[in-house]
Design an enzyme around this catalytic site. Structure first.
Site, PDB file in Angstrom:
ATOM      1  N   ASN A   1      35.887  48.777  38.394  1.00  0.00           N
ATOM      2  CA  ASN A   1      36.787  49.933  38.431  1.00  0.00           C
ATOM      3  C   ASN A   1      36.635  50.719  37.128  1.00  0.00           C
ATOM      4  O   ASN A   1      37.053  50.251  36.072  1.00  0.00           O
ATOM      5  CB  ASN A   1      38.220  49.424  38.606  1.00  0.00           C
ATOM      6  CG  ASN A   1      39.247  50.531  38.677  1.00  0.00           C
ATOM      7  OD1 ASN A   1      38.947  51.688  38.399  1.00  0.00           O
ATOM      8  ND2 ASN A   1      40.464  50.176  39.041  1.00  0.00           N
TER       9      ASN A   1
ATOM     10  N   CYS B   1      43.498  56.515  37.340  1.00  0.00           N
ATOM     11  CA  CYS B   1      42.339  56.487  38.252  1.00  0.00           C
ATOM     12  C   CYS B   1      42.235  57.745  39.109  1.00  0.00           C
ATOM     13  O   CYS B   1      41.199  57.998  39.714  1.00  0.00           O
ATOM     14  CB  CYS B   1      42.396  55.247  39.135  1.00  0.00           C
ATOM     15  SG  CYS B   1      42.411  53.740  38.173  1.00  0.00           S
TER      16      CYS B   1
ATOM     17  N   HIS C   1      38.024  56.004  45.361  1.00  0.00           N
ATOM     18  CA  HIS C   1      38.125  55.354  44.052  1.00  0.00           C
ATOM     19  C   HIS C   1      37.706  53.894  44.221  1.00  0.00           C
ATOM     20  O   HIS C   1      38.116  53.218  45.167  1.00  0.00           O
ATOM     21  CB  HIS C   1      39.566  55.446  43.547  1.00  0.00           C
ATOM     22  CG  HIS C   1      39.812  54.612  42.350  1.00  0.00           C
ATOM     23  ND1 HIS C   1      38.992  54.657  41.244  1.00  0.00           N
ATOM     24  CD2 HIS C   1      40.768  53.681  42.081  1.00  0.00           C
ATOM     25  CE1 HIS C   1      39.438  53.799  40.347  1.00  0.00           C
ATOM     26  NE2 HIS C   1      40.510  53.196  40.832  1.00  0.00           N
TER      27      HIS C   1
HETATM   28  O1  UT7 Z   1      42.693  51.306  40.011  1.00  0.00           O
HETATM   29  C1  UT7 Z   1      43.862  51.562  40.645  1.00  0.00           C
HETATM   30  C2  UT7 Z   1      44.817  50.528  40.826  1.00  0.00           C
HETATM   31  N1  UT7 Z   1      44.408  49.169  40.793  1.00  0.00           N
HETATM   32  C3  UT7 Z   1      44.201  48.521  41.926  1.00  0.00           C
HETATM   33  O2  UT7 Z   1      44.144  49.141  42.957  1.00  0.00           O
HETATM   34  C4  UT7 Z   1      44.114  47.030  41.904  1.00  0.00           C
HETATM   35  C5  UT7 Z   1      45.009  46.487  42.972  1.00  0.00           C
HETATM   36  N2  UT7 Z   1      45.056  45.045  43.073  1.00  0.00           N
HETATM   37  C6  UT7 Z   1      43.991  44.268  43.386  1.00  0.00           C
HETATM   38  O3  UT7 Z   1      42.886  44.724  43.509  1.00  0.00           O
HETATM   39  C7  UT7 Z   1      44.262  42.801  43.647  1.00  0.00           C
HETATM   40  O4  UT7 Z   1      45.642  42.584  43.742  1.00  0.00           O
HETATM   41  C8  UT7 Z   1      43.674  41.845  42.586  1.00  0.00           C
HETATM   42  C9  UT7 Z   1      42.161  41.816  42.700  1.00  0.00           C
HETATM   43  C10 UT7 Z   1      44.085  42.313  41.207  1.00  0.00           C
HETATM   44  C11 UT7 Z   1      44.182  40.436  42.790  1.00  0.00           C
HETATM   45  O5  UT7 Z   1      43.906  39.993  44.113  1.00  0.00           O
HETATM   46  P1  UT7 Z   1      45.045  39.288  44.985  1.00  0.00           P
HETATM   47  O6  UT7 Z   1      44.414  38.869  46.234  1.00  0.00           O
HETATM   48  O7  UT7 Z   1      46.193  40.251  45.042  1.00  0.00           O
HETATM   49  O8  UT7 Z   1      45.366  38.007  44.124  1.00  0.00           O
HETATM   50  P2  UT7 Z   1      46.741  37.572  43.430  1.00  0.00           P
HETATM   51  O9  UT7 Z   1      47.082  38.496  42.322  1.00  0.00           O
HETATM   52  O10 UT7 Z   1      47.754  37.377  44.492  1.00  0.00           O
HETATM   53  O11 UT7 Z   1      46.326  36.189  42.823  1.00  0.00           O
HETATM   54  C12 UT7 Z   1      45.921  35.106  43.644  1.00  0.00           C
HETATM   55  C13 UT7 Z   1      45.586  33.924  42.763  1.00  0.00           C
HETATM   56  C14 UT7 Z   1      46.644  33.609  41.713  1.00  0.00           C
HETATM   57  O12 UT7 Z   1      46.716  32.211  41.599  1.00  0.00           O
HETATM   58  P3  UT7 Z   1      47.943  31.398  42.301  1.00  0.00           P
HETATM   59  O13 UT7 Z   1      49.175  31.972  41.689  1.00  0.00           O
HETATM   60  O14 UT7 Z   1      47.816  31.714  43.760  1.00  0.00           O
HETATM   61  O15 UT7 Z   1      47.643  29.995  41.942  1.00  0.00           O
HETATM   62  C15 UT7 Z   1      46.048  34.162  40.431  1.00  0.00           C
HETATM   63  O16 UT7 Z   1      46.493  33.472  39.294  1.00  0.00           O
HETATM   64  O17 UT7 Z   1      44.380  34.166  42.037  1.00  0.00           O
HETATM   65  C16 UT7 Z   1      44.582  33.908  40.649  1.00  0.00           C
HETATM   66  N3  UT7 Z   1      43.723  34.774  39.863  1.00  0.00           N
HETATM   67  C17 UT7 Z   1      42.455  34.462  39.543  1.00  0.00           C
HETATM   68  N4  UT7 Z   1      41.708  33.369  39.765  1.00  0.00           N
HETATM   69  C18 UT7 Z   1      40.454  33.371  39.308  1.00  0.00           C
HETATM   70  C19 UT7 Z   1      43.996  36.008  39.402  1.00  0.00           C
HETATM   71  N5  UT7 Z   1      42.920  36.504  38.750  1.00  0.00           N
HETATM   72  C20 UT7 Z   1      41.966  35.563  38.821  1.00  0.00           C
HETATM   73  C21 UT7 Z   1      40.638  35.491  38.349  1.00  0.00           C
HETATM   74  N6  UT7 Z   1      39.911  34.368  38.615  1.00  0.00           N
HETATM   75  N7  UT7 Z   1      40.061  36.493  37.658  1.00  0.00           N
END
Ligand code: UT7
Length: 324
Positions: A281, A113, A251
């Site tokens: 993204n 990225c 970004h």
């Molecule tokens: O491009 C350069 C680098 N990339 C980034 O900068 C991305 C960085 N990370 C993020 O943007 C965020 O961490 C995410 C958007 C990927 C995830 O958000 P989060 O608030 O960190 O959520 P999480 O990974 O802690 O997941 C929370 C919950 C989980 O369920 P449980 O374990 O709490 O029951 C996931 O399984 O959300 C669940 N989950 C979803 N639910 C519905 C993960 N993806 C999804 C989804 N729809 N698409």
């Protein structure tokens, strides 16, 4: 003093729109989850166009905006981690397809990225050194080719797209004031895409799938901290205060990362350019795509100080400051 000025911007996104509601039918997700956790509402997906074709269209748009012939370009650098081929580079294809001169240097940069800002950093240095006069710098990625469309943790986040700038070496106060690029390979496992190549008779590498893997939560935390730090480094380097920044073009990975970065800096929200709601993204494409949109909308005015910041797989991170 010779500086690299941005004399034209361009972008291109494939026409096919995939909305969050479309993804609800593919994986266990919801528009509400994607919107509240990321800010993304829809993304563009290439259903037939390739990286080379999208990069070429982007390049032509940037050259048109700059009002120059491809024959005037003497350096082409492309930031991408989703090239069409391992080699030749995307930049070589662009060189041939836009009709640039034979013999000019053309190469790709792999910094995920941060790829566009890495490419901008290199082009800026060639121009400042007087080696090149007019450079074409492109950021392009088609993450739809590398995400697992069955993995809700990643497939909802990305889209395909590209942006480009034409740089010209000019004397004066405007242009690129600084670039800073960084990496820390210790974090590679947080965000990566393995290469799927057939094993040879001499090396029995087990075949694994070549989908993107990400530890989202950890990446999120490092991204927020690091983007704030590299912005501050850029301001300090130029003797600028946060109030001097006219526009932050970050970004476009996640609205929460962008807002947290701006909050750490003390930059008001109205000074951030955001378009990830429409594109998701787009990796190396995201910053130049947002820049081109901001230019076309007339958001940027002569003399404005624009701060760019990126963070991505590697980890890599980078900034640039431009006086428009
Ligand atoms: O491009 C350069 C680098 N990339 C980034 O900068 C991305 C960085 N990370 C993020 O943007 C965020 O961490 C995410 C958007 C990927 C995830 O958000 P989060 O608030 O960190 O959520 P999480 O990974 O802690 O997941 C929370 C919950 C989980 O369920 P449980 O374990 O709490 O029951 C996931 O399984 O959300 C669940 N989950 C979803 N639910 C519905 C993960 N993806 C999804 C989804 N729809 N698409």
């Amino acid at each position: 003093m010779m500086r690299a000025s941005i004399i034209g911007t361009g972008s291109y996104v494939p026409p096919r729109v995939i909305k969050n509601q479309d993804l609800e039918r593919m994986v266990d997700t919801s528009d509400e989850w994607i919107t509240s956790r990321t800010g993304i509402k829809e993304r563009r997906i290439a259903d037939h166009e390739t990286t080379n074709e999208i990069a070429t269209k982007t390049a032509k748009n940037a050259l048109k905006a700059a009002g120059i012939s491809p024959k005037e370009i003497d350096l082409i650098i492309v930031g991408t981690v989703t090239p069409e081929m391992l080699f030749p580079s995307t930049a070589c294809f662009v060189q041939a397809h836009i009709g640039a001169n034979r013999g000019i240097p053309a190469f790709d940069i792999s910094a995920a990225c941060s790829g566009f800002l890495y490419a901008l950093d290199i082009a800026d240095k060639y121009i400042r050194a007087g080696v090149n006069k007019k450079a074409l710098v492109i950021g392009v990625d088609l993450f739809s080719h590398i995400v697992d469309w069955k993995d809700r943790n990643t497939c909802v986040l990305f889209g395909d797209g590209a942006g480009a700038v034409v740089l010209s070496g000019e004397k004066g106060k405007s242009g690129i004031l600084s670039t800073h690029i960084h990496a820390d390979g210790h974090y590679w496992k947080m965000l990566y895409t393995p290469l799927c190549i057939a094993s040879s008779p001499f090396h029995n590498k087990p075949l694994e799938n070549s989908f993107l893997r990400m530890q989202g939560n950890e990446t999120f935390k490092v991204a927020v901290r690091t983007m704030g730090e590299v912005c501050q480094e850029a301001l300090d380097h130029n003797g600028l205060k946060v109030e001097d920044v006219s526009l932050l073009i970050p970004h476009q990975a996640n609205m929460r990362i962008i807002k947290a970065t701006a909050e750490r800096l003390g930059l008001p929200e109205e000074k951030i350019y955001i378009n990830l709601d429409k594109y998701g993204n787009t990796s190396a494409g995201s910053i130049p795509l947002a820049l081109d949109e901001a230019v076309k909308k007339g958001v940027i005015k002569k003399g404005d100080i624009i701060l760019f910041v990126a963070f991505g797989g590697g980890f890599t991170w980078a900034s640039a400051v431009v006086r428009w």
